[in-house]
Each structure stands twice: as structure tokens, then as C-alpha cells.
Motif scaffolding. Sequence first.
Motif, PDB file in Angstrom:
ATOM      1  N   SER A  24      62.201  24.377  39.977  1.00  0.00           N
ATOM      2  CA  SER A  24      61.223  24.711  40.906  1.00  0.00           C
ATOM      3  C   SER A  24      60.297  23.532  41.164  1.00  0.00           C
ATOM      4  O   SER A  24      59.302  23.712  41.724  1.00  0.00           O
ATOM      5  CB  SER A  24      60.590  26.020  40.296  1.00  0.00           C
ATOM      6  OG  SER A  24      59.768  25.593  39.313  1.00  0.00           O
ATOM      7  N   GLU A  26      60.501  21.136  43.011  1.00  0.00           N
ATOM      8  CA  GLU A  26      60.175  20.822  44.626  1.00  0.00           C
ATOM      9  C   GLU A  26      59.162  22.050  45.236  1.00  0.00           C
ATOM     10  O   GLU A  26      58.670  21.815  46.134  1.00  0.00           O
ATOM     11  CB  GLU A  26      61.562  20.856  45.104  1.00  0.00           C
ATOM     12  CG  GLU A  26      61.391  20.256  46.684  1.00  0.00           C
ATOM     13  CD  GLU A  26      62.764  20.241  47.245  1.00  0.00           C
ATOM     14  OE1 GLU A  26      63.114  20.870  48.407  1.00  0.00           O
ATOM     15  OE2 GLU A  26      63.766  19.488  46.788  1.00  0.00           O
ATOM     16  N   SER A  27      59.601  23.089  44.824  1.00  0.00           N
ATOM     17  CA  SER A  27      58.768  24.161  45.466  1.00  0.00           C
ATOM     18  C   SER A  27      57.201  24.247  45.019  1.00  0.00           C
ATOM     19  O   SER A  27      56.506  24.966  45.656  1.00  0.00           O
ATOM     20  CB  SER A  27      59.179  25.567  44.977  1.00  0.00           C
ATOM     21  OG  SER A  27      59.714  25.926  43.754  1.00  0.00           O
ATOM     22  N   ARG A  28      56.874  23.603  44.019  1.00  0.00           N
ATOM     23  CA  ARG A  28      55.607  23.464  43.723  1.00  0.00           C
ATOM     24  C   ARG A  28      54.937  22.285  44.125  1.00  0.00           C
ATOM     25  O   ARG A  28      53.624  22.134  43.926  1.00  0.00           O
ATOM     26  CB  ARG A  28      55.608  23.566  42.178  1.00  0.00           C
ATOM     27  CG  ARG A  28      55.752  24.858  41.410  1.00  0.00           C
ATOM     28  CD  ARG A  28      55.832  24.745  39.928  1.00  0.00           C
ATOM     29  NE  ARG A  28      56.888  23.696  39.653  1.00  0.00           N
ATOM     30  CZ  ARG A  28      57.160  23.059  38.421  1.00  0.00           C
ATOM     31  NH1 ARG A  28      56.326  23.687  37.556  1.00  0.00           N
ATOM     32  NH2 ARG A  28      58.144  22.262  38.141  1.00  0.00           N
ATOM     33  N   VAL A  31      51.966  20.991  49.809  1.00  0.00           N
ATOM     34  CA  VAL A  31      52.530  21.239  51.252  1.00  0.00           C
ATOM     35  C   VAL A  31      51.809  20.098  52.156  1.00  0.00           C
ATOM     36  O   VAL A  31      50.654  20.203  52.023  1.00  0.00           O
ATOM     37  CB  VAL A  31      52.354  22.774  51.672  1.00  0.00           C
ATOM     38  CG1 VAL A  31      52.740  22.761  53.066  1.00  0.00           C
ATOM     39  CG2 VAL A  31      53.146  23.727  50.842  1.00  0.00           C
ATOM     40  N   GLN A  49      54.938  30.152  49.542  1.00  0.00           N
ATOM     41  CA  GLN A  49      55.959  29.629  48.639  1.00  0.00           C
ATOM     42  C   GLN A  49      55.398  29.073  47.526  1.00  0.00           C
ATOM     43  O   GLN A  49      55.904  29.031  46.363  1.00  0.00           O
ATOM     44  CB  GLN A  49      57.095  29.072  49.269  1.00  0.00           C
ATOM     45  CG  GLN A  49      57.866  30.203  50.411  1.00  0.00           C
ATOM     46  CD  GLN A  49      58.502  31.404  49.788  1.00  0.00           C
ATOM     47  OE1 GLN A  49      59.060  30.866  48.638  1.00  0.00           O
ATOM     48  NE2 GLN A  49      58.522  32.272  50.308  1.00  0.00           N
ATOM     49  N   GLN A  50      54.591  27.925  47.717  1.00  0.00           N
ATOM     50  CA  GLN A  50      54.019  27.079  46.666  1.00  0.00           C
ATOM     51  C   GLN A  50      53.141  27.722  45.763  1.00  0.00           C
ATOM     52  O   GLN A  50      53.217  27.694  44.666  1.00  0.00           O
ATOM     53  CB  GLN A  50      53.287  26.022  47.473  1.00  0.00           C
ATOM     54  CG  GLN A  50      52.631  25.205  46.519  1.00  0.00           C
ATOM     55  CD  GLN A  50      51.708  24.331  46.973  1.00  0.00           C
ATOM     56  OE1 GLN A  50      50.817  24.664  47.738  1.00  0.00           O
ATOM     57  NE2 GLN A  50      51.308  22.996  46.507  1.00  0.00           N
TER      58      GLN A  50
END
Length: 112
Positions: A24, A26-28, A31, A49-50
Motif C-alpha cells: 500500500s 503507493e496509495s498512501r 496526491v 483513497q489516500q
Amino acid sequence: MRETEARAALKARLSELDEQDRLSDESRAPVTLQQDSVGRLSRMDAMQQQAMALAAERRRKAERTRIKAALKRLDGEEWGYCLTCGEEIAEKRLVNDPAASQCLGCASGTPS
């Protein structure tokens, strides 16, 4: 549940948490604003999502802390006993969650 089984289960769960953190990453990430390729709604979705990924990371961190505390109790031969009342924690509870630190009564607020 024997202590060796509990130790193995706790260490396996730590490994799972580490893998989930790795997946995870990349998703954290923050943005970034890219006006040319991402619209406002897409950016808002990415930010949501973040936020969810960061919340999951906090839950994994809290679980990791519980597991490390349980491993310390195993080393100190205190594992399997309630930290509140000192009574033995039920076998079924330990099988379900080897990191449990309280008996069911104390965990539910009705000590024995």
C-alpha cells in the motif's frame, strides 16, 4: 494454544502486516495536483483513497504494537494471563487472537 504456536502465529501476522504496508506504499503517497490529466472529481477520489489507505496504515500500526506487546509477554512468561485481573485468558480467546491481553470479562467491562 501453546506458547510456541502463539509465537509462530504472532510472527506470521507481523510478516503479513509488513507485506500489506509494502503493497500500500503507493496509495498512501501524497496526491499531487495535475490539472492537465486529472479532473477535480478524480483528484477528490484519489484523496479519499489516500485517506482510507492512511487509516488502514494506522490500524496496522496499532495491531503491530499489540503483537509486539504479546511477544514480550511470551518472553516474560506472562502470556495467557489477563493484564487487568491476572486470571487466565480463555483458550478459545487466545486461539482466536493470540495478542489478547485481557480476559473476556475485563475486555467487556465486567471483570470477574
